[in-house]
Design an enzyme around this catalytic site. Structure first.
Site, mmCIF file in Angstrom:
data_model
loop_
_atom_site.group_PDB
_atom_site.id
_atom_site.type_symbol
_atom_site.label_atom_id
_atom_site.label_comp_id
_atom_site.label_asym_id
_atom_site.label_seq_id
_atom_site.Cartn_x
_atom_site.Cartn_y
_atom_site.Cartn_z
ATOM 1 N N LYS A 15 0.845 -1.197 0.000
ATOM 2 C CA LYS A 15 0.000 0.000 0.000
ATOM 3 C C LYS A 15 0.874 1.238 0.000
ATOM 4 O O LYS A 15 1.863 1.313 0.733
ATOM 5 C CB LYS A 15 -0.892 -0.009 1.262
ATOM 6 C CG LYS A 15 -2.229 0.667 1.100
ATOM 7 C CD LYS A 15 -3.098 0.044 0.037
ATOM 8 C CE LYS A 15 -4.581 0.173 0.303
ATOM 9 N NZ LYS A 15 -5.370 -0.574 -0.682
ATOM 10 N N THR A 60 -3.567 -5.668 0.005
ATOM 11 C CA THR A 60 -3.020 -4.349 0.335
ATOM 12 C C THR A 60 -3.959 -3.633 1.304
ATOM 13 O O THR A 60 -3.523 -2.815 2.105
ATOM 14 C CB THR A 60 -2.776 -3.492 -0.933
ATOM 15 O OG1 THR A 60 -4.017 -3.119 -1.506
ATOM 16 C CG2 THR A 60 -1.912 -4.221 -1.939
ATOM 17 N N ARG A 189 25.338 36.131 -6.314
ATOM 18 C CA ARG A 189 24.086 35.695 -6.951
ATOM 19 C C ARG A 189 23.141 35.154 -5.888
ATOM 20 O O ARG A 189 23.536 34.908 -4.738
ATOM 21 C CB ARG A 189 24.354 34.610 -7.998
ATOM 22 C CG ARG A 189 24.884 33.320 -7.405
ATOM 23 C CD ARG A 189 25.011 32.196 -8.423
ATOM 24 N NE ARG A 189 25.496 30.972 -7.779
ATOM 25 C CZ ARG A 189 25.580 29.784 -8.359
ATOM 26 N NH1 ARG A 189 25.222 29.642 -9.620
ATOM 27 N NH2 ARG A 189 26.032 28.734 -7.697
ATOM 28 N N GLN A 253 27.868 22.518 -5.752
ATOM 29 C CA GLN A 253 28.663 21.316 -5.487
ATOM 30 C C GLN A 253 29.499 21.489 -4.218
ATOM 31 O O GLN A 253 29.548 20.590 -3.361
ATOM 32 C CB GLN A 253 29.603 21.035 -6.678
ATOM 33 C CG GLN A 253 28.918 20.479 -7.925
ATOM 34 C CD GLN A 253 28.413 21.548 -8.895
ATOM 35 O OE1 GLN A 253 28.114 22.682 -8.498
ATOM 36 N NE2 GLN A 253 28.295 21.188 -10.159
ATOM 37 N N HIS A 281 17.014 28.744 -10.322
ATOM 38 C CA HIS A 281 17.595 29.973 -10.860
ATOM 39 C C HIS A 281 16.679 31.194 -10.663
ATOM 40 O O HIS A 281 15.460 31.111 -10.849
ATOM 41 C CB HIS A 281 17.893 29.803 -12.348
ATOM 42 C CG HIS A 281 18.802 28.643 -12.644
ATOM 43 N ND1 HIS A 281 20.045 28.505 -12.070
ATOM 44 C CD2 HIS A 281 18.642 27.559 -13.445
ATOM 45 C CE1 HIS A 281 20.619 27.389 -12.511
ATOM 46 N NE2 HIS A 281 19.785 26.796 -13.335
HETATM 47 O O1 LIG Z 1 26.660 26.091 -8.517
HETATM 48 C C1 LIG Z 1 26.544 25.871 -9.728
HETATM 49 N N1 LIG Z 1 26.991 24.683 -10.232
HETATM 50 C C2 LIG Z 1 26.902 24.367 -11.553
HETATM 51 O O2 LIG Z 1 27.327 23.263 -11.986
HETATM 52 C C3 LIG Z 1 26.310 25.336 -12.401
HETATM 53 N N2 LIG Z 1 26.049 25.361 -13.744
HETATM 54 C C4 LIG Z 1 25.441 26.549 -13.993
HETATM 55 O O3 LIG Z 1 25.041 26.896 -15.145
HETATM 56 N N3 LIG Z 1 25.313 27.287 -12.875
HETATM 57 C C5 LIG Z 1 25.841 26.541 -11.848
HETATM 58 N N4 LIG Z 1 25.969 26.791 -10.527
#
Ligand SMILES: O=c1[nH]c(=O)c2[nH]c(=O)[nH]c2[nH]1
Length: 322
Positions: A15, A60, A189, A253, A281
């Site tokens: 379920k 279920t 940004r 990252q 974005h």
């Molecule tokens: O922090 C980011 N990692 C990316 O891999 C990436 N690629 C992107 O176009 N902007 C960003 N910003």
């Protein structure tokens, strides 16, 4: 299609999205938990697919009823990891031909309403508000395929849909520039993401329920000693929010890696951490049409939130062994 050409290579059923709210009463002080529960089973059920043999099926609907019953009687109901383990253990112990149970719980956020009482703000004893879309998540796999006397479990827990945004303290420069590049480098940004985090604990052994109704359940000890405490969740959430806020982010990252490393460092029972982070974005609106600078980073104040596409950054950070 004939059975000469194909065979049943995998089967799992159960379920999905069983919704349950449980009130735990301690006098006039109440605790509420609201869950979406998914309970899926594996075992000797192949003939239900291959021979239309329903005699092997725990309906279920019954799985749903068991979920509600355990929500009523389990002393572990208020903790999603423990409740998932209890439910999964009950299912594999109760039905001889069911060898594995996969329980996923998403917990919704009901926080206590702060109220003024004799000049002090205190959390109300039985009134709550929905504190955002964020969910606490746990996925538990209870495995009795080694025999009913040898039940083991794997637990992975985490967070879903925790939406965060910072308006500075994020840059993105030095990436590959070639004929496909249109993105400009920025030292400032907006960084916004919806955090999806999961952390995995080392496998554990579970004592087989010995009573007639197979409801016995002892909370197992994790290797870190703290596996089933809400403390791991609280620490992981705190790290996520604090690192996100305080990091001078070079990229999604790099910030992700710092968060994950810290969770491994702070939680002895956690073996690995996975984050999946959309890069949501926000584009500064070009106001050249009215001769206003809204695009150089220090002047950017009006942004267009972009629904799609987003970046999607994911990684798993694992504890070194040996
Ligand atoms: O922090 C980011 N990692 C990316 O891999 C990436 N690629 C992107 O176009 N902007 C960003 N910003």
């Amino acid at each position: 299609m004939s059975s000469e050409q194909s065979f049943l290579s995998h089967a799992r059923y159960g379920k999905d999205k069983v919704r349950v709210l449980r009130v735990v009463r301690d006098g006039s002080h109440h605790t509420v938990v609201e869950y979406y529960v998914t309970a899926l089973l594996e075992g000797e059920v192949d003939t239900s697919y291959t021979e239309a043999d329903n005699s092997v099926i725990v309906a279920t609907d019954s799985i749903k009823n068991i979920t509600y019953y355990l929500a009523k009687v389990s002393p572990h109901v208020a903790n999603p990891e423990r409740f998932a383990l209890h439910l999964g253990t009950h299912l594999v112990a109760k039905y001889a031909h069911i060898h594995k149970a996969f329980i996923t719980i998403q917990q919704l956020r009901w926080s206590r309403i702060p109220v003024d009482a004799s000049g002090q703000t205190t959390p109300h004893a039985h009134s709550f508000y929905r504190d955002g879309d964020e969910k606490r998540v746990t996925q538990v796999e209870v495995d009795a395929s080694g025999g009913k006397g040898d039940i083991t479990a794997k637990v992975t827990s985490g967070i879903a849909d925790l939406l965060v945004l910072k308006s500075t303290g994020s840059a993105f420069t030095n990436f590959i520039r070639d004929e496909y590049t249109t993105l400009v480098e920025v030292d400032d940004r907006i960084f916004s993401t919806s955090v999806d985090l999961s952390y995995s604990f080392a496998p554990i052994s579970i004592k087989t329920p010995s009573n007639e109704d197979k409801l016995d359940f002892d909370v197992p000890q994790g290797s870190g000693g703290d596996v089933w405490d809400t403390e791991v969740f609280d620490r992981a959430r705190k790290v996520t929010l604090e690192v996100f806020a305080q990091d001078e982010s070079a990229s999604v990252q790099a910030t992700l890696y710092k968060m994950a490393q810290k969770i491994v460092a702070e939680n002895a029972g956690v073996n690995s951490v996975t984050y999946t982070l959309p890069n949501k974005h926000y584009i500064p609106v070009n106001m050249d049409y009215i001769k206003i600078d809204n695009t150089t980073p220090a002047k950017a104040e009006v942004f267009m939130p972009i629904e799609t596409p987003s970046g999607l950054i994911s990684a798993t950070i694992s504890r070194k062994t040996g």
